[in-house]
Design a protein around this motif. Structure first.
Motif, mmCIF file in Angstrom:
data_model
loop_
_atom_site.group_PDB
_atom_site.id
_atom_site.type_symbol
_atom_site.label_atom_id
_atom_site.label_comp_id
_atom_site.label_asym_id
_atom_site.label_seq_id
_atom_site.Cartn_x
_atom_site.Cartn_y
_atom_site.Cartn_z
ATOM 1 N N GLU A 6 0.932 -1.264 0.021
ATOM 2 C CA GLU A 6 -0.144 -0.058 -0.160
ATOM 3 C C GLU A 6 0.992 1.250 -0.083
ATOM 4 O O GLU A 6 1.941 1.213 0.646
ATOM 5 N N ASP A 7 0.264 2.194 -0.571
ATOM 6 C CA ASP A 7 1.005 3.633 -0.782
ATOM 7 C C ASP A 7 -0.444 4.498 -0.111
ATOM 8 O O ASP A 7 -1.370 4.356 -0.308
ATOM 9 N N LYS A 8 0.001 5.261 0.829
ATOM 10 C CA LYS A 8 -1.071 6.138 1.419
ATOM 11 C C LYS A 8 -0.541 7.607 2.000
ATOM 12 O O LYS A 8 0.635 7.419 2.617
ATOM 13 N N ARG A 33 3.225 7.536 3.121
ATOM 14 C CA ARG A 33 3.597 6.079 3.641
ATOM 15 C C ARG A 33 3.606 4.955 2.691
ATOM 16 O O ARG A 33 2.483 4.534 2.291
ATOM 17 N N ARG A 34 4.534 3.907 2.467
ATOM 18 C CA ARG A 34 4.615 3.138 1.669
ATOM 19 C C ARG A 34 4.857 1.649 2.539
ATOM 20 O O ARG A 34 5.918 1.669 3.259
ATOM 21 N N THR A 35 4.131 0.624 2.290
ATOM 22 C CA THR A 35 4.085 -0.608 3.294
ATOM 23 C C THR A 35 4.423 -1.712 2.030
ATOM 24 O O THR A 35 3.844 -1.785 1.304
ATOM 25 N N ILE A 44 7.538 -4.096 6.144
ATOM 26 C CA ILE A 44 8.482 -2.883 5.934
ATOM 27 C C ILE A 44 7.547 -1.732 5.716
ATOM 28 O O ILE A 44 6.661 -1.788 4.902
ATOM 29 N N THR A 45 7.952 -0.724 6.595
ATOM 30 C CA THR A 45 7.243 0.713 6.300
ATOM 31 C C THR A 45 8.153 1.875 6.015
ATOM 32 O O THR A 45 9.013 1.967 6.707
ATOM 33 N N MET A 46 7.807 2.416 4.821
ATOM 34 C CA MET A 46 8.926 3.642 4.483
ATOM 35 C C MET A 46 8.089 4.978 4.749
ATOM 36 O O MET A 46 6.857 4.875 4.203
ATOM 37 N N HIS A 47 8.809 5.856 5.116
ATOM 38 C CA HIS A 47 8.216 7.154 5.064
ATOM 39 C C HIS A 47 8.984 8.104 4.309
ATOM 40 O O HIS A 47 10.368 8.097 4.261
#
Length: 83
Positions: A6-8, A33-35, A44-47
């Motif tokens: 997901e991208d949010k 926020r990309r998961t 993994i969660t990227m900011h």
């Protein structure tokens, strides 16, 4: 292997560090926020600042694999026109 989930766009409830430019995303700022799931590592969660994430629109999977030095990425942003 990376599996994108997901991208949010969300408002930061606390400060985060941008994966791309390594600068702070302050509390209250809307960011991307990309998961996903990385095999062998788990979730993994990227900011990322929205502007930083937008600058990667034409990146290939290999570009993401190789990454980018944050200082080089910030210089690339300076050279791009602003929206």
């Amino acid at each position: 292997m990376w599996t994108h989930l997901e991208d949010k766009d969300v408002a930061a409830r606390k400060g985060h560090r941008c994966l791309l430019c390594d600068r702070m995303i302050p509390k209250g700022m809307t960011y991307r926020r990309r998961t996903g799931v990385e095999s062998g590592e788990g979730f993994i969660t990227m900011h990322m600042h929205r502007r930083c994430e937008k600058a990667t629109a034409d990146w290939s999977e290999m570009d993401w694999e190789l990454g980018c030095d944050p200082a080089d990425f910030r210089q690339m942003l300076k050279e791009q026109p602003h929206d």
